[in-house]
Enzyme design. Structure first.
Site, mmCIF file in Angstrom:
data_model
loop_
_atom_site.group_PDB
_atom_site.id
_atom_site.type_symbol
_atom_site.label_atom_id
_atom_site.label_comp_id
_atom_site.label_asym_id
_atom_site.label_seq_id
_atom_site.Cartn_x
_atom_site.Cartn_y
_atom_site.Cartn_z
ATOM 1 N N ASN A 222 0.819 -1.215 0.000
ATOM 2 C CA ASN A 222 0.000 0.000 0.000
ATOM 3 C C ASN A 222 0.850 1.261 0.000
ATOM 4 O O ASN A 222 0.514 2.255 -0.652
ATOM 5 C CB ASN A 222 -0.954 -0.006 1.189
ATOM 6 C CG ASN A 222 -2.206 -0.813 0.913
ATOM 7 O OD1 ASN A 222 -2.383 -1.346 -0.173
ATOM 8 N ND2 ASN A 222 -3.080 -0.917 1.895
ATOM 9 N N CYS A 274 -7.494 2.837 3.305
ATOM 10 C CA CYS A 274 -6.227 2.095 3.362
ATOM 11 C C CYS A 274 -4.987 2.973 3.253
ATOM 12 O O CYS A 274 -4.177 3.020 4.179
ATOM 13 C CB CYS A 274 -6.196 1.033 2.260
ATOM 14 S SG CYS A 274 -7.406 -0.283 2.504
#
Length: 447
Positions: A222, A274
């Site tokens: 991420n 996220c």
């Protein structure tokens, strides 16, 4: 196939539970929120995620999926227990693990034989070891209370991070690029292979490693994508200064196999559940381990600046914003979701209102979410019935989310509805030359 309990029915828990049931497993989803469980039992899905309601309905009808508030009963009936609770950011950016600990201790207070416990939540590196410790502590406490009951139940902890894109989560779960398993015993490996048998048969790549590596894979993935988005945003800002077109730059960069085209789309900054949370948590972990991630820390700062740079662009084009009425299309952080967590719209609209602007806004799915996330500026925001309704008598049009229905607007009609034909296309979904030929002042990102 396995019997599974999924603790937590948020985004990750509900998608995971429904899809695991679709793989043929028997799944019970657990939550402390009685109203949410009642709604799920009634077939009402609390989030907007394409395809999810069909998967839930299909598996409830097949009696493979059920919902309960009774965690102990679900844990006792399950062979494998997934922890999929929230890990919200603390004020310092670190992940708050109180719900993970609570779930782990509930498991420790309940299990009566071997279980596999799976961390599905995004958790800091080292959490798998903590989950082991918390469960073991509860088992030890039970053994002290009942010395004759021999509560030395064996269990394993597995890290199985999710890689779900909001708006495509069901597809991503069913057709993953890879499945990551932090796994340290043959018994747990056998259990996880049974759960994911469908994916093994489809020859999905499985990455098996230790707990810490699995946890790091999620954060590193991420963080890298967030860096990539921020990099192209900063290149876009430079393109504006030197006369280059970032669309051509990004297209050419993406043709390089070492770089790839995905996530090279400039805009008003990343948001969602996220990237903001995970970059901050990873930076916090790195600082605590005396190994700061300077690139990630710079990305966090640059992303916040990018959101406010959109406000500067609007002000530079329109002059004083006091009394200006702006039509805003898109509030969710991306299309095909109603999620507004860390959405660029939150910072941008708040800043515009602080400068005296009034907002007319429309989003196909995020209006309900926006009504409470934007409470502080509620008196200055009007929620409209559709895209063209937002434009009536507005001084300019601002596109913040690239929903498909915003990609093919009748620009001639848009021009008639606006008081002044100014288009802030912050997702670069329109052709500049075409817009200018129709008489628009066109302001994109990096063009």
């Amino acid at each position: 196939m396995a019997s599974i309990a999924v603790i937590g029915t948020g985004y990750v828990g509900l998608v995971s539970g429904a899809c695991l049931a679709d793989f043929g497993n028997t799944v019970t989803c657990v939550d402390v929120d009685e109203k949410k469980i009642e709604s799920l039992r009634a077939g009402q899905i609390p989030i907007f995620e394409p395809g999810l309601s069909d998967v839930v309905a299909r598996n409830v009808a097949a009696e493979r999926l059920s919902f309960t508030t009774d965690a102990s009963q679900a844990i006792q009936a399950a062979e494998v227990i997934f922890i999929a609770v929230g890990t919200p950011p603390s004020d310092d950016g670190s992940a708050d693990l109180r719900y993970v600990e609570e779930a782990a201790r509930t498991i420790g207070r309940t299990i009566d034989s071997y279980r596999v416990v799976v961390d599905k939540s995004t958790v800091p590196i080292g959490t798998g070891r903590l989950v082991k410790k918390w469960i073991a502590e509860e088992l030890a406490a039970r053994a002290l209370q009942s010395p004759s009951s021999a509560l030395s139940h064996d269990f394993d902890v597995v890290s199985n991070p999710e890689f779900l894109r909001e708006g495509s989560a069901v597809y991503d779960f069913m057709h993953p690029d890879r499945v990551v398993l932090g796994i340290e015993s043959d018994k747990a490996r056998e259990a996880m292979r049974a759960i994911y048998r469908v994916l093994y048969l489809n020859e999905t790549p499985f990455i098996e490693t230790n707990l810490e590596s699995a946890e790091m894979i999620k954060y590193a993935s991420n963080a890298f994508l967030a860096v990539k988005i921020t990099f192209i945003n900063e290149i876009a800002n430079l393109c504006e200064k030197v006369g280059a077109d970032v669309k051509a730059v990004a297209t050419a960069m993406g043709k390089d196999g070492r770089i790839g085209a995905k996530f090279l789309h400039p805009g008003p900054g990343y948001g969602g559940s996220c990237f903001p949370k995970d970059t901050k948590a990873l930076a916090d972990i790195a600082r605590k381990n005396d190994s700061p991630l300077k690139v990630v820390e710079a990305t966090i700062l640059a992303n916040e600046a990018q959101k406010l740079r959109m406000v500067d662009k609007i002000e530079a084009a329109l002059g004083s914003l006091k009394g200006k009425k702006l039509a805003v299309l898109g509030l969710a952080f991306k299309p095909n979701t109603d999620d507004m967590r860390e959405a660029p719209a939150l910072a941008i609209l708040a800043a515009l209102v602080s400068k005296g602007a009034r907002i007319k806004a429309y989003d196909p799915e995020a209006m309900k979410e926006a009504s409470w996330r934007l409470q502080a500026i509620d008196d200055h925001v009007t929620y409209c019935a559709g895209e063209y309704d937002t434009m009536k008598d507005a001084d300019a049009l601002v596109i913040l989310t690239e929903w498909n229905q915003f990609r093919n607007l009748d620009l001639a009609k848009v021009k008639r509805l606006l008081k002044t034909p100014v288009l802030f296309d912050f997702r670069n979904i329109y052709d500049r030359a075409q817009a200018e030929a129709l008489g628009f002042a066109y302001i994109g990102v990096g063009r």
